[in-house]
Design a protein around this motif. Structure first.
Motif, PDB file in Angstrom:
ATOM      1  N   GLY A 472     -53.492 -38.716  18.191  1.00 41.00           N
ATOM      2  CA  GLY A 472     -54.323 -37.562  18.472  1.00 41.00           C
ATOM      3  C   GLY A 472     -55.792 -37.867  18.282  1.00 41.00           C
ATOM      4  N   VAL A 473     -56.124 -38.604  17.216  1.00 39.85           N
ATOM      5  CA  VAL A 473     -57.514 -38.999  16.981  1.00 39.85           C
ATOM      6  C   VAL A 473     -58.015 -39.864  18.130  1.00 39.85           C
ATOM      7  CG1 VAL A 473     -59.021 -40.389  15.502  1.00 39.85           C
ATOM      8  CG2 VAL A 473     -57.393 -38.789  14.483  1.00 39.85           C
ATOM      9  N   ALA A 474     -57.211 -40.839  18.536  1.00 43.93           N
ATOM     10  CA  ALA A 474     -57.620 -41.737  19.623  1.00 43.93           C
ATOM     11  C   ALA A 474     -57.834 -40.975  20.927  1.00 43.93           C
ATOM     12  CB  ALA A 474     -56.572 -42.835  19.814  1.00 43.93           C
ATOM     13  N   ALA A 475     -56.966 -39.981  21.199  1.00 42.93           N
ATOM     14  CA  ALA A 475     -57.090 -39.203  22.437  1.00 42.93           C
ATOM     15  C   ALA A 475     -58.387 -38.402  22.451  1.00 42.93           C
ATOM     16  CB  ALA A 475     -55.884 -38.281  22.601  1.00 42.93           C
ATOM     17  N   VAL A 476     -58.732 -37.792  21.303  1.00 50.72           N
ATOM     18  CA  VAL A 476     -59.962 -37.005  21.237  1.00 50.72           C
ATOM     19  C   VAL A 476     -61.181 -37.909  21.317  1.00 50.72           C
ATOM     20  CG1 VAL A 476     -61.349 -35.514  19.754  1.00 50.72           C
ATOM     21  CG2 VAL A 476     -58.906 -35.091  20.002  1.00 50.72           C
ATOM     22  N   VAL A 477     -61.172 -39.007  20.581  1.00 54.50           N
ATOM     23  CA  VAL A 477     -62.318 -39.920  20.569  1.00 54.50           C
ATOM     24  C   VAL A 477     -62.565 -40.486  21.967  1.00 54.50           C
ATOM     25  CG1 VAL A 477     -63.147 -42.135  19.678  1.00 54.50           C
ATOM     26  CG2 VAL A 477     -62.121 -40.469  18.131  1.00 54.50           C
ATOM     27  N   ALA A 478     -61.501 -40.711  22.720  1.00 55.54           N
ATOM     28  CA  ALA A 478     -61.651 -41.263  24.068  1.00 55.54           C
ATOM     29  C   ALA A 478     -62.442 -40.349  24.979  1.00 55.54           C
ATOM     30  CB  ALA A 478     -60.272 -41.547  24.666  1.00 55.54           C
ATOM     31  N   THR A 479     -62.427 -39.040  24.704  1.00 57.02           N
ATOM     32  CA  THR A 479     -63.175 -38.105  25.553  1.00 57.02           C
ATOM     33  C   THR A 479     -64.633 -37.983  25.144  1.00 57.02           C
ATOM     34  OG1 THR A 479     -62.727 -36.137  24.187  1.00 57.02           O
ATOM     35  CG2 THR A 479     -61.060 -36.764  25.818  1.00 57.02           C
ATOM     36  N   LEU A 480     -64.996 -38.485  23.967  1.00 53.87           N
ATOM     37  CA  LEU A 480     -66.350 -38.259  23.456  1.00 53.87           C
ATOM     38  C   LEU A 480     -67.380 -39.189  24.079  1.00 53.87           C
ATOM     39  CD1 LEU A 480     -65.600 -37.685  19.659  1.00 53.87           C
ATOM     40  CD2 LEU A 480     -65.980 -35.990  21.443  1.00 53.87           C
ATOM     41  N   TRP A 481     -67.022 -40.452  24.233  1.00 51.50           N
ATOM     42  CA  TRP A 481     -67.980 -41.427  24.775  1.00 51.50           C
ATOM     43  C   TRP A 481     -67.313 -42.259  25.869  1.00 51.50           C
ATOM     44  CZ3 TRP A 481     -67.145 -41.128  19.370  1.00 51.50           C
ATOM     45  CH2 TRP A 481     -68.145 -40.446  18.667  1.00 51.50           C
ATOM     46  N   PRO A 482     -66.851 -41.627  26.941  1.00 50.10           N
ATOM     47  CA  PRO A 482     -66.094 -42.385  27.951  1.00 50.10           C
ATOM     48  C   PRO A 482     -66.915 -43.459  28.651  1.00 50.10           C
ATOM     49  CG  PRO A 482     -66.644 -40.200  28.771  1.00 50.10           C
ATOM     50  CD  PRO A 482     -67.006 -40.211  27.315  1.00 50.10           C
ATOM     51  N   GLY A 483     -68.219 -43.245  28.775  1.00 49.04           N
ATOM     52  CA  GLY A 483     -69.051 -44.214  29.487  1.00 49.04           C
ATOM     53  C   GLY A 483     -69.864 -45.102  28.580  1.00 49.04           C
ATOM     54  N   ALA A 503     -61.910 -42.184   2.778  1.00 54.41           N
ATOM     55  CA  ALA A 503     -61.230 -40.930   2.501  1.00 54.41           C
ATOM     56  C   ALA A 503     -59.778 -41.131   2.086  1.00 54.41           C
ATOM     57  CB  ALA A 503     -61.296 -40.018   3.727  1.00 54.41           C
ATOM     58  N   GLY A 504     -59.293 -42.371   2.185  1.00 55.68           N
ATOM     59  CA  GLY A 504     -57.909 -42.639   1.807  1.00 55.68           C
ATOM     60  C   GLY A 504     -56.913 -42.453   2.930  1.00 55.68           C
ATOM     61  N   PHE A 505     -57.400 -42.389   4.176  1.00 54.26           N
ATOM     62  CA  PHE A 505     -56.520 -42.226   5.335  1.00 54.26           C
ATOM     63  C   PHE A 505     -56.830 -43.295   6.386  1.00 54.26           C
ATOM     64  CE2 PHE A 505     -56.712 -38.138   3.279  1.00 54.26           C
ATOM     65  CZ  PHE A 505     -55.423 -37.636   3.379  1.00 54.26           C
ATOM     66  N   PRO A 506     -56.756 -44.580   6.022  1.00 55.63           N
ATOM     67  CA  PRO A 506     -57.116 -45.635   6.990  1.00 55.63           C
ATOM     68  C   PRO A 506     -56.228 -45.641   8.229  1.00 55.63           C
ATOM     69  CG  PRO A 506     -55.997 -46.562   5.080  1.00 55.63           C
ATOM     70  CD  PRO A 506     -56.296 -45.137   4.747  1.00 55.63           C
ATOM     71  N   GLN A 507     -55.000 -45.090   8.104  1.00 54.21           N
ATOM     72  CA  GLN A 507     -54.086 -45.100   9.248  1.00 54.21           C
ATOM     73  C   GLN A 507     -54.600 -44.253  10.411  1.00 54.21           C
ATOM     74  OE1 GLN A 507     -53.589 -43.645   6.383  1.00 54.21           O
ATOM     75  NE2 GLN A 507     -52.806 -41.561   6.655  1.00 54.21           N
ATOM     76  N   LEU A 508     -55.504 -43.307  10.141  1.00 54.17           N
ATOM     77  CA  LEU A 508     -56.017 -42.457  11.220  1.00 54.17           C
ATOM     78  C   LEU A 508     -56.799 -43.256  12.250  1.00 54.17           C
ATOM     79  CD1 LEU A 508     -57.196 -39.265   9.292  1.00 54.17           C
ATOM     80  CD2 LEU A 508     -55.080 -39.623  10.567  1.00 54.17           C
ATOM     81  N   ALA A 509     -57.314 -44.418  11.855  1.00 52.31           N
ATOM     82  CA  ALA A 509     -58.094 -45.243  12.784  1.00 52.31           C
ATOM     83  C   ALA A 509     -57.249 -46.309  13.460  1.00 52.31           C
ATOM     84  CB  ALA A 509     -59.257 -45.897  12.041  1.00 52.31           C
ATOM     85  N   SER A 510     -55.952 -46.316  13.194  1.00 57.06           N
ATOM     86  CA  SER A 510     -55.109 -47.395  13.729  1.00 57.06           C
ATOM     87  C   SER A 510     -54.949 -47.327  15.243  1.00 57.06           C
ATOM     88  CB  SER A 510     -53.733 -47.361  13.058  1.00 57.06           C
ATOM     89  OG  SER A 510     -53.061 -46.131  13.348  1.00 57.06           O
ATOM     90  N   GLY A 511     -55.173 -46.159  15.831  1.00 61.90           N
ATOM     91  CA  GLY A 511     -55.045 -46.052  17.282  1.00 61.90           C
ATOM     92  C   GLY A 511     -56.327 -46.347  18.039  1.00 61.90           C
ATOM     93  N   LEU A 512     -57.411 -46.628  17.323  1.00 65.68           N
ATOM     94  CA  LEU A 512     -58.697 -46.906  17.966  1.00 65.68           C
ATOM     95  C   LEU A 512     -58.785 -48.377  18.331  1.00 65.68           C
ATOM     96  CD1 LEU A 512     -61.000 -44.851  15.572  1.00 65.68           C
ATOM     97  CD2 LEU A 512     -59.957 -44.111  17.715  1.00 65.68           C
ATOM     98  N   ARG A 513     -59.253 -48.649  19.525  1.00 69.63           N
ATOM     99  CA  ARG A 513     -59.336 -50.022  20.008  1.00 69.63           C
ATOM    100  C   ARG A 513     -60.764 -50.353  20.422  1.00 69.63           C
ATOM    101  NH1 ARG A 513     -55.380 -49.807  17.761  1.00 69.63           N
ATOM    102  NH2 ARG A 513     -53.211 -50.153  18.437  1.00 69.63           N
ATOM    103  N   ASN A 514     -61.269 -51.458  19.876  1.00 65.25           N
ATOM    104  CA  ASN A 514     -62.601 -51.909  20.276  1.00 65.25           C
ATOM    105  C   ASN A 514     -62.606 -52.341  21.736  1.00 65.25           C
ATOM    106  OD1 ASN A 514     -63.489 -51.457  17.731  1.00 65.25           O
ATOM    107  ND2 ASN A 514     -64.145 -53.562  17.317  1.00 65.25           N
ATOM    108  N   ARG A 515     -63.770 -52.234  22.343  1.00 66.03           N
ATOM    109  CA  ARG A 515     -63.943 -52.734  23.704  1.00 66.03           C
ATOM    110  C   ARG A 515     -64.545 -54.130  23.639  1.00 66.03           C
ATOM    111  NH1 ARG A 515     -66.461 -47.133  26.308  1.00 66.03           N
ATOM    112  NH2 ARG A 515     -64.490 -45.956  26.263  1.00 66.03           N
ATOM    113  N   PRO A 516     -64.069 -55.055  24.466  1.00 70.06           N
ATOM    114  CA  PRO A 516     -64.575 -56.437  24.400  1.00 70.06           C
ATOM    115  C   PRO A 516     -66.048 -56.513  24.774  1.00 70.06           C
ATOM    116  CG  PRO A 516     -63.186 -56.118  26.337  1.00 70.06           C
ATOM    117  CD  PRO A 516     -63.051 -54.877  25.516  1.00 70.06           C
TER     118      PRO A 516
END
Length: 649
Positions: A472-483, A503-516
């Motif tokens: 869910g975090v990854a889906a929302v973040v993807a809409t924030l800075w698409p370009g 904050a003690g919730f590192p797993q929330l960022a596990s779906g985020l992927r850097n761009r090359p």
């Protein structure tokens, strides 16, 4: 006691379009006319507190503005009796100055987005922020668009009279769009404390009626007039006793203005007559939807099936995200909330709607109707965090509290929000972000703030961290800075990763992927063994040694940066509070470079005389200062897209 400054603002909102339009007739330059009107506004701010409020504030502003226009024309040697029309001449009193200004602002020499933005500015008196909200784009882009439009009109020397004949027909569509946006800003204000700005609604109605007179054979003109008349008929019932918005299905239909409804019906008949044999346009379709609502004596009697069909046609004609969202609402009533929810879910990834509060608001309503109360509460909270209108925010929060009350009927809703962390739901996102930023150095907090605040608004300030999931975090973040470019995108993700870990919730960022990030081509020999950042040959040795020391020592980053050359024990491989391994020891002499004193890790440049650091942070042998945490963080982000915290195992 009268608040003079507030009165000046109110009068300006009411009179600015008329003043600018009158000045345009004199100076033939929209940008100059607005500047002169602003000069009159400044004079009012300076003089009214001293001299008192004039009997007719609008006339006072107009008089001062015209005098300034005359002075300007005299100074520019254009005042010869023909370049301007005297204020009392017949030409000055004929026609409608505001309508003339409206068509000038929508002149074909301008691109369509520029026409709309400029007209909203000079006719509606909207700020760039309000216009940006209406278009769901950035405020700076709107400001640049308005300035460019004024320059284009000035450079092109366009005629300032009203168009007629074929030219009138060709310029109407842009004008209609602008008039309806002005009406919408008045009907549902995007910002401020009040839900409505009635003056804008009335001005848009007036302009719509003038347009209907100017183009009696155009069905879309009459369709827009019908739409605004019927919507305005509900104005008195849209606001509750405490200033809260009242949904359409809860309004007292007996208090709807029948005169305006009848005017809308009459305009709709004219639209159908003018458009006989033609496919209906978007305003005629929207007016037909408004007619369906007006004809229903009760909310239950509303012909939602007919409205859904009309929205289907409108979506085919104008498939904008907002139209599709409205269609989902109609489908939810006509074909069931599950069908509407499916359509809304298709829009969640649309970047145009990322900050649009009605998307989570509509989704929250539909979730309530299907019994998914916990999800509905989070969506309503998110909608409240996104809206800039205080009345809407309070209304949405009240609905979210009511949803919470349904989940736990034994606890008052107001207490639930105060005790949600204690009830096992964990910290709330907004408070957790504030705590995280408060514990950072000011420069680092400033670098993270924009990214984290954007994510916080999108995910919902009152959303418990325990209810978020990586997808869910990854889906929302993807809409924030698409370009966003890869480096910028990676910096946004690095900010969230740091926050989630702290904050003690590192797993929330596990779906985020850097761009090359594209790098300069290197030979195979150079690239060998370069999986770790400290092995990369395209990075300076100082950074590689710093990163490796942080990794091997597991010491605080600040402690590593605080090391001084004279305090190092190279044989024992340690310094104050820091010890390191063999790989760091092998490379450390390259960083020391024969120095015997001063900071171990130095900045690239010598400090300016006005920004000389403390003696302990200055190398006496090179004149360079100690490498700062902020600079070290920036360099690591540029190279990897991550923060220095990620180096520590």
């Amino acid at each position: 006691m009268i608040d003079i400054r507030a009165t000046v603002g109110v009068v300006w909102k009411q009179e600015s379009a008329r003043i600018i339009a009158a000045l345009l007739r004199m100076v033939h330059d929209v940008g100059l006319a607005e500047e002169l009107a602003q000069d009159a506004l400044v004079a009012a701010i300076e003089q009214w507190p001293v001299q008192g409020l004039p009997d007719n504030p609008g006339a006072w502003l107009t008089t001062i503005a015209r005098r300034k226009a005359v002075d300007h024309l005299r100074r520019s040697s254009r005042f010869d009796g023909t370049d301007m029309e005297p204020p009392d001449s017949p030409a000055a009193s004929s026609g409608d100055d505001v309508l003339r200004l409206l068509f000038i602002s929508c002149h074909p020499v301008l691109e369509k987005p520029a026409r709309v933005a400029l007209t909203l500015r000079v006719i509606g008196g909207l700020s760039p922020a309000e216009i940006a909200r209406a278009f769901l784009i950035g405020e700076s882009a709107i400001a640049q668009r308005i300035a460019a439009a004024k320059r284009t009109l000035a450079d092109s020397g366009v005629a300032y009279g009203l168009p007629d004949g074929p030219e009138l027909v060709g310029r109407l569509s842009s004008v209609l769009e602008v008039v309806y946006l002005i009406f919408n800003e008045g009907y549902s204000a995007t910002s401020g404390d009040d839900l409505m700005r009635p003056g804008l609604c009335l001005e848009a109605l007036r302009l719509g009626r003038l347009l209907a007179t100017s183009a009696p054979d155009d069905p879309e003109v009459h369709g827009l007039a019908a739409l605004m008349e019927i919507q305005q008929s509900r104005a008195a019932t849209r606001i509750g006793p405490r200033g809260e918005p009242v949904p359409l299905h809860e309004q007292n239909r007996g208090k709807w203005d029948r005169l305006l409804i009848n005017r809308g019906f009459a305009a709709m008949l004219r639209a159908r007559s003018a458009g006989a044999g033609k496919a209906p346009g978007p305003y005629v379709l929207q007016a037909a939807i408004a007619v369906c609502h007006a004809q229903a004596s009760t909310a239950a009697a509303t012909d939602w099936a007919r409205i859904a069909v009309l929205y289907d046609a409108l979506a085919r004609l104008s498939p904008t995200p907002v139209v599709r969202l409205n269609r989902a609402v109609a489908v939810g009533f006509a074909r069931g909330p599950e069908a509407g929810l499916a359509l809304v879910d298709e829009l969640r990834a649309d970047p145009v709607l990322r900050d649009y509060h009605l998307l989570p608001g509509v989704r929250g309503d539909l979730l309530l109707r299907v019994g998914r109360v916990a999800e509905a509460r989070r969506e309503l909270e998110r909608a409240a965090s996104l809206t800039r209108n205080a009345a809407e925010r309070d209304f949405l929060r009240a609905r979210a509290e009511a949803a919470a009350d349904r989940l736990r009927p034994d606890v008052p809703a107001s207490d639930q929000f105060r005790s949600r962390a204690d009830a096992g739901e964990g910290p709330l996102l907004g408070a957790a972000v504030d705590d995280f930023l408060g514990g950072l150095r000011p420069v680092t907090a400033q670098a993270y703030r924009k990214s984290l605040f954007r994510m916080r608004r999108a995910l919902g300030e009152r959303t418990p961290l325990t209810t978020l999931d990586p997808d869910g975090v990854a889906a929302v973040v993807a809409t924030l800075w698409p370009g966003a470019a890869p480096r910028g995108w990676n910096r946004h993700l690095a900010a969230f990763r740091s926050f989630a870990a702290a904050a003690g919730f590192p797993q929330l960022a596990s779906g985020l992927r850097n761009r090359p990030v594209e790098r300069a081509a290197r030979s195979p020999a150079d690239s060998a063994g370069a999986d770790d950042p400290w092995d990369r040959v395209d990075v300076a040795v100082r950074e590689r040694v710093l990163w490796l020391m942080v990794r091997e020592s597991v010491a605080p980053i600040g402690a590593v940066l605080a090391l001084d050359v004279q305090d190092l024990d190279l044989v024992a491989r340690r310094g104050p509070g820091v010890s390191w391994g063999e790989r760091t020891a092998a490379r450390l002499p390259e960083v020391i470079a024969g120095r015997t004193r001063g900071p171990l890790f130095l900045s690239d440049r010598r400090p300016a005389p006005a920004r000389r650091p403390a003696p302990a942070d200055l190398c006496p042998e090179t004149g360079r200062r100690r490498l700062s945490y902020e600079r070290a963080e920036y360099l690591y982000k540029q190279a990897t897209g991550h923060t220095l915290r990620t180096l520590r195992p």
